[in-house]
Design a protein around this motif. Structure first.
Motif, short mmCIF file in Angstrom:
data_model
loop_
_atom_site.label_atom_id
_atom_site.label_comp_id
_atom_site.label_asym_id
_atom_site.label_seq_id
_atom_site.Cartn_x
_atom_site.Cartn_y
_atom_site.Cartn_z
N SER A 1 -6.52 -14.58 -4.49
CA SER A 1 -7.25 -13.35 -4.15
C SER A 1 -7.49 -13.25 -2.65
CB SER A 1 -8.59 -13.33 -4.88
OG SER A 1 -9.47 -12.41 -4.27
N SER A 2 -7.00 -12.17 -2.05
CA SER A 2 -7.25 -11.98 -0.62
C SER A 2 -8.72 -11.66 -0.36
CB SER A 2 -6.36 -10.87 -0.06
OG SER A 2 -6.61 -9.65 -0.72
N LEU A 3 -9.36 -11.01 -1.34
CA LEU A 3 -10.78 -10.69 -1.16
C LEU A 3 -11.59 -11.99 -1.02
CD1 LEU A 3 -12.08 -7.88 -1.12
CD2 LEU A 3 -12.72 -8.22 -3.49
N THR B 1 -10.39 -14.74 0.21
CA THR B 1 -10.10 -15.26 1.55
C THR B 1 -10.97 -14.56 2.60
OG1 THR B 1 -7.82 -15.53 0.80
CG2 THR B 1 -8.21 -15.80 3.15
N MET B 2 -11.15 -13.24 2.43
CA MET B 2 -12.01 -12.51 3.38
C MET B 2 -13.43 -13.03 3.30
SD MET B 2 -10.60 -8.66 2.64
CE MET B 2 -9.02 -8.64 1.81
N TYR B 3 -13.89 -13.27 2.08
CA TYR B 3 -15.25 -13.80 1.89
C TYR B 3 -15.38 -15.17 2.57
CZ TYR B 3 -19.71 -14.54 -0.49
OH TYR B 3 -21.04 -14.74 -0.76
N ARG C 1 -15.42 -2.80 -1.94
CA ARG C 1 -15.60 -4.25 -2.03
C ARG C 1 -15.67 -4.91 -0.65
NH1 ARG C 1 -15.20 -5.80 -7.44
NH2 ARG C 1 -13.95 -4.41 -8.71
N HIS C 2 -15.00 -4.31 0.34
CA HIS C 2 -15.18 -4.79 1.73
C HIS C 2 -16.64 -4.66 2.12
CE1 HIS C 2 -10.79 -3.91 3.22
NE2 HIS C 2 -10.88 -5.08 2.63
N PHE C 3 -17.15 -3.45 1.92
CA PHE C 3 -18.51 -3.17 2.37
C PHE C 3 -19.49 -4.09 1.64
CE2 PHE C 3 -17.05 1.51 3.06
CZ PHE C 3 -16.24 1.09 4.09
N CYS D 1 -10.61 -3.01 8.33
CA CYS D 1 -9.47 -2.10 8.48
C CYS D 1 -8.49 -2.30 7.33
CB CYS D 1 -8.72 -2.39 9.78
SG CYS D 1 -9.66 -1.95 11.25
N VAL D 2 -7.99 -1.21 6.78
CA VAL D 2 -6.85 -1.25 5.85
C VAL D 2 -5.78 -0.39 6.53
CG1 VAL D 2 -6.03 -0.83 3.49
CG2 VAL D 2 -8.44 -1.39 3.90
N PRO D 3 -4.89 -1.03 7.31
CA PRO D 3 -4.07 -0.28 8.27
C PRO D 3 -2.95 0.56 7.66
CG PRO D 3 -3.49 -2.61 8.29
CD PRO D 3 -4.70 -2.48 7.43
N ASN E 1 -4.13 -5.95 5.13
CA ASN E 1 -2.87 -5.22 4.94
C ASN E 1 -2.46 -5.27 3.46
OD1 ASN E 1 -0.74 -3.66 5.67
ND2 ASN E 1 0.16 -5.13 7.10
N ALA E 2 -3.38 -4.83 2.60
CA ALA E 2 -3.19 -4.96 1.15
C ALA E 2 -2.04 -4.11 0.63
CB ALA E 2 -4.49 -4.55 0.43
N TYR E 3 -1.72 -3.00 1.35
CA TYR E 3 -0.71 -2.06 0.83
C TYR E 3 0.51 -1.95 1.75
CZ TYR E 3 -4.54 -1.00 -2.28
OH TYR E 3 -5.55 -1.12 -3.21
N ALA E 4 0.84 -3.04 2.42
CA ALA E 4 1.89 -3.02 3.45
C ALA E 4 3.22 -2.47 2.94
CB ALA E 4 2.11 -4.44 3.98
N ALA F 1 -3.51 -10.32 3.26
CA ALA F 1 -2.62 -9.58 2.36
C ALA F 1 -2.57 -10.34 1.05
CB ALA F 1 -1.22 -9.46 2.96
N SER F 2 -1.96 -9.73 0.03
CA SER F 2 -1.76 -10.47 -1.22
C SER F 2 -0.69 -9.79 -2.07
CB SER F 2 -3.06 -10.57 -2.02
OG SER F 2 -3.29 -9.39 -2.78
N THR F 3 -0.26 -10.51 -3.09
CA THR F 3 0.73 -9.93 -4.01
C THR F 3 0.06 -9.35 -5.25
OG1 THR F 3 1.12 -11.95 -5.31
CG2 THR F 3 2.43 -11.69 -3.30
N ALA G 1 -2.19 -8.98 -10.83
CA ALA G 1 -3.40 -8.56 -10.13
C ALA G 1 -4.47 -9.66 -10.25
CB ALA G 1 -3.91 -7.25 -10.71
N GLY G 2 -4.86 -10.17 -9.10
CA GLY G 2 -5.86 -11.25 -9.09
C GLY G 2 -5.26 -12.61 -9.45
N GLY G 3 -3.96 -12.65 -9.70
CA GLY G 3 -3.31 -13.91 -10.07
C GLY G 3 -2.03 -14.13 -9.30
N1 PLP Z 1 -7.95 -5.12 -0.33
C1 PLP Z 1 -7.86 -3.83 -0.67
C2 PLP Z 1 -7.83 -2.80 0.40
C3 PLP Z 1 -7.80 -3.46 -2.01
O1 PLP Z 1 -7.72 -2.17 -2.33
C4 PLP Z 1 -7.85 -4.45 -3.01
C5 PLP Z 1 -7.82 -4.10 -4.44
O2 PLP Z 1 -7.92 -2.97 -4.83
C6 PLP Z 1 -7.95 -5.79 -2.60
C7 PLP Z 1 -8.00 -6.10 -1.26
C8 PLP Z 1 -8.04 -6.91 -3.60
O3 PLP Z 1 -7.08 -7.85 -3.29
P1 PLP Z 1 -6.98 -9.24 -4.06
O4 PLP Z 1 -6.63 -8.96 -5.47
O5 PLP Z 1 -5.90 -9.95 -3.32
O6 PLP Z 1 -8.29 -9.94 -3.94
#
Ligand code: PLP
Length: 437
Positions: free
Chosen positions: A101-103, A105-107, A141-143, A183-185, A219-222, A253-255, A261-263
């Motif tokens: 999960s990239s989220l 990693t951000m945390y 979820r960022h916020f 940022c989600v670029p 860069n979740a949607y690159a 980023a993530s796949t 999703a999430g895995g």
């Molecule tokens: N970042 C953004 C901008 C998203 O929209 C999402 C899921 O909707 C995520 C991250 C979640 O990513 P991950 O599943 O890698 O934690």
């Protein structure tokens, strides 16, 4: 056929309100149970990666001379770092292949900065009040991550080429408490906006009062185009170095929306100093990565072209759903003056703006007829949309048939909420601009 509500006579408005209520009751009688709340892949999208789940299958767990079943390789499998390095335009040495999960990693990254500071002589972020810039509309979820640390969220407008750089420059130049920006670029969540090169360069190069200011570059949607090819990946780390702020971007980023999703596999990228800093703190959390999962991804995709080909399969499933949403909105609400929406070329969302003061009502009306929408305001810090006009639509999960029912029903809710507002205003003698969407 859309009506211009503000131009109706009192009598016509009464008739329109009665008509909207009758249509709404018809939708209610259908007993729908539809969900367009979150950007989840549909089951057919997840099926695209079914073949990955049986890998490696041949009993060969060794790659890059590494037995993936054993501990080690905290930075992830070299083959996967090289593969996604090509996709994301990042040198493999600057890219870490991590967990699922990239989220998360951000945390982690925020936690490391909070507890230890960002390296060098910088103090832990927890030592003084911290503020974060939040381009709006943005990803809830960022916020929520930053809010949970007690960080003050400062909204800044997201324009058609990226966050409002002039507003940002003024804020960061004078306030050392502003330590970062979300940022989600590319194909931003939820607006679909892709940042221009100029805005990106300005974000990387601008003067900041905080020496340890960081861009959380998600860069979740690159590579998630809905039509044609995704934009060429921008060399974010090279540009940061070029403008003299190599440590400013933390890249994620993530796949999740490619495989499971999430895995899937998440990625973190940064300067040499940031990579060393991150690995140092991560090494107190875990011994290595889930390399068997990473191996599956390498064998499944094979190379960067494999990723691009796979994303075209997602595109073929997603594009008709987005077209269904936008064509329905156009047909039902085009030129009505009570709604506007994005027609995104990538990502997972349609950004809908309804008449100010009606978003919460629309979401409530939809809920009562069995159409679940993301709560109004969720794309704003603390869920507070000052205009109460924004709704995020996520068309990916439902079938096309379910989606058609949901958007048809939603259009009726939008029209009813707007007609109620104009009707109530008329009775209260309030005059609003008709062009206020
Ligand atoms: N970042 C953004 C901008 C998203 O929209 C999402 C899921 O909707 C995520 C991250 C979640 O990513 P991950 O599943 O890698 O934690």
């Amino acid at each position: 056929m859309p009506l211009q509500l503000h131009s109706l006579t009192d009598r016509e408005l009464e008739v329109e309100l009665a008509r909207c209520r009758a249509e709404y009751d018809t939708v209610k009688a259908r007993g729908l149970a539809l969900d367009i709340t979150r950007g989840k892949p549909a089951p057919e999208q997840l099926d695209l990666s079914a073949a990955m789940l049986v890998l490696p299958g041949d009993g060969d767990y060794v790659i890059d001379g590494i037995d993936c079943r054993n501990y080690g390789e905290l930075a992830g499998l070299p083959s996967l770092r090289a593969l996604f390095g090509e996709v994301l335009e990042i040198a493999p040495k600057s890219l870490i292949a991590g967990g699922t999960s990239s989220l998360e990693t951000m945390y982690d990254v925020l936690s490391f900065a909070w507890i230890h500071g960002t390296g060098g002589t910088g103090a832990p972020w927890s030592a003084a009040p911290v503020k974060f810039l939040c381009p709006v509309p943005g990803y809830d979820r960022h916020f929520a991550i930053t809010e949970s640390f007690g960080i003050e969220l400062v909204p800044v407008p997201l324009l058609s080429d990226g966050p409002d750089i002039n507003a940002i420059r003024n804020l960061v130049a004078s306030d050392p408490q502003i330590k970062g920006i979300w940022c989600v670029p590319v194909y931003s969540n939820p607006s679909g906006v892709t940042y221009s090169e100029q805005v990106t360069r300005d974000l990387l190069g601008m003067e900041t009062a905080a020496p340890d200011f960081r861009i959380f570059w998600d860069n979740a949607y690159a590579v998630h185009a809905l039509a044609g090819d995704a934009p060429e990946s921008f060399d974010i780390l090279g540009t940061a170095t070029h403008v003299g702020n190599p440590d400013r971007p933390f890249v994620f980023a993530s796949t999740s929306k490619m495989t499971i999703a999430g895995g899937g596999v998440s990625f973190f990228a940064g300067s040499d100093a940031n990579i060393a800093w991150y690995l140092n703190h991560l090494s107190r959390k875990r011994v290595g990565q889930d390399k068997v999962n990473q191996l599956r991804h390498v064998r499944f995709f094979r190379d960067a072209d494999g990723v691009r080909a796979h994303m075209r399969k997602h595109q073929r499933i997603l594009a008709p759903k987005f077209e269904l949403v936008t064509s329905t909105l156009r047909r039902e609400l085009g030129n009505s003056g009570i709604a506007s929406w994005t027609e995104p070329t990538g990502g997972y969302f349609v950004n809908l703006e309804v008449l100010p003061g009606t978003a919460t009502r629309v979401v409530g009306l939809a809920k009562d007829v069995g159409i679940a929408l993301t709560p109004a305001g969720s794309a704003f810090p603390s869920g507070n949309d000052p205009r109460d006009s924004h709704i995020r639509l996520a068309p990916s999960l439902p079938s096309e048939q379910e989606l058609r029912l949901a958007i048809d029903g939603l259009c009726i809710c939008i029209r009813l909420a707007a007609t109620e507002l104009v009707h109530n205003d008329r009775h209260a003698g309030v005059h609003r601009s008709p062009a206020s969407v």
